[in-house]
Design a protein around this motif. Structure first.
Motif, short mmCIF file in Angstrom:
data_model
loop_
_atom_site.label_atom_id
_atom_site.label_comp_id
_atom_site.label_asym_id
_atom_site.label_seq_id
_atom_site.Cartn_x
_atom_site.Cartn_y
_atom_site.Cartn_z
N PRO A 7 33.93 26.66 7.82
CA PRO A 7 35.11 25.57 7.68
C PRO A 7 35.91 25.93 6.60
O PRO A 7 36.84 25.37 6.40
CB PRO A 7 33.91 24.15 7.20
N ASN A 8 35.47 26.51 5.50
CA ASN A 8 36.11 26.91 4.29
C ASN A 8 37.20 27.89 4.40
O ASN A 8 38.16 27.82 4.04
CB ASN A 8 35.29 27.26 2.95
N ASP A 9 37.08 28.77 5.54
CA ASP A 9 38.19 29.47 6.23
C ASP A 9 39.38 28.85 6.63
O ASP A 9 40.65 29.00 6.59
CB ASP A 9 37.76 30.70 7.00
N ALA A 10 38.82 27.77 7.32
CA ALA A 10 39.76 27.14 8.10
C ALA A 10 40.71 26.24 7.22
O ALA A 10 41.90 26.04 7.29
CB ALA A 10 39.29 26.02 9.17
N ILE A 11 40.10 25.48 6.13
CA ILE A 11 40.56 24.90 4.75
C ILE A 11 41.59 25.60 4.25
O ILE A 11 42.90 25.52 4.11
CB ILE A 11 39.69 24.28 4.36
N ALA A 12 41.15 27.02 3.92
CA ALA A 12 42.00 28.22 3.32
C ALA A 12 43.22 28.37 4.04
O ALA A 12 44.42 28.69 3.31
CB ALA A 12 41.22 29.17 2.88
N ALA A 13 43.35 28.16 5.15
CA ALA A 13 44.28 28.72 6.16
C ALA A 13 45.61 27.96 6.14
O ALA A 13 46.46 28.19 6.25
CB ALA A 13 43.93 28.75 7.74
N THR A 14 45.14 26.57 5.59
CA THR A 14 46.45 25.50 5.43
C THR A 14 47.30 25.77 4.21
O THR A 14 48.47 25.38 3.86
CB THR A 14 45.79 24.25 5.20
N LYS A 15 46.55 26.66 3.15
CA LYS A 15 47.32 27.39 2.15
C LYS A 15 47.38 25.96 0.93
O LYS A 15 48.14 26.04 -0.04
CB LYS A 15 48.65 27.59 2.30
N LEU A 16 46.55 24.99 1.21
CA LEU A 16 46.59 23.64 0.27
C LEU A 16 45.61 23.86 -0.70
O LEU A 16 45.43 23.45 -1.85
CB LEU A 16 46.22 22.31 1.09
N LEU A 17 44.51 24.79 -0.44
CA LEU A 17 43.39 25.34 -1.39
C LEU A 17 43.18 26.81 -1.15
O LEU A 17 43.23 27.25 -0.05
CB LEU A 17 42.01 24.52 -0.92
N THR A 18 42.92 27.40 -2.42
CA THR A 18 42.40 28.78 -2.34
C THR A 18 41.19 28.92 -1.56
O THR A 18 40.45 27.84 -1.47
CB THR A 18 42.41 29.24 -3.83
N PRO A 19 40.96 30.23 -1.28
CA PRO A 19 39.57 30.21 -0.50
C PRO A 19 38.44 29.81 -1.35
O PRO A 19 37.20 29.31 -1.19
CB PRO A 19 39.58 31.85 -0.19
#
Length: 93
Positions: free
Chosen positions: A65-77
């Motif tokens: 899930p953190n990879d999917a969230i980071a893909a939005t560019k709203l949060l860093t990995p």
């Protein structure tokens, strides 16, 4: 201003992570990160389901899930990993 403080990750009761914007203007849900399951109901990956226009592929299955969230560019990995860990810690009884 630190953009990462503008967003939070919440683990819902059905195992879906929700990315929320917490600051003005336009606070509220931004995307859902849903588990992809196989026939045995084991989680095989995570899919990004944006509720607003975002970067990141909606057809791709992300390994976490953190990879999917980071893909939005709203949060860093790194901040995405920390947000998912905090959501998991908050969900425990």
């Amino acid at each position: 201003m630190d953009r990462a403080s503008d967003y939070t990750v919440v683990l819902t009761h059905d195992g879906v992570y929700r990315l929320d914007r917490v600051t003005d203007p336009y606070p509220g849900p931004v995307a859902n990160i849903t588990p992809v399951r196989d026939r045995a109901q084991a989680v095989t990956g995570w899919r990004l389901r944006p509720l607003v226009t975002l970067q990141g592929s909606t057809s791709r299955v992300w390994p976490s899930p953190n990879d999917a969230i980071a893909a939005t560019k709203l949060l860093t990995p790194r901040k995405a990993r920390a947000a998912v860990a905090a959501a998991n810690a908050g969900a425990r009884p």
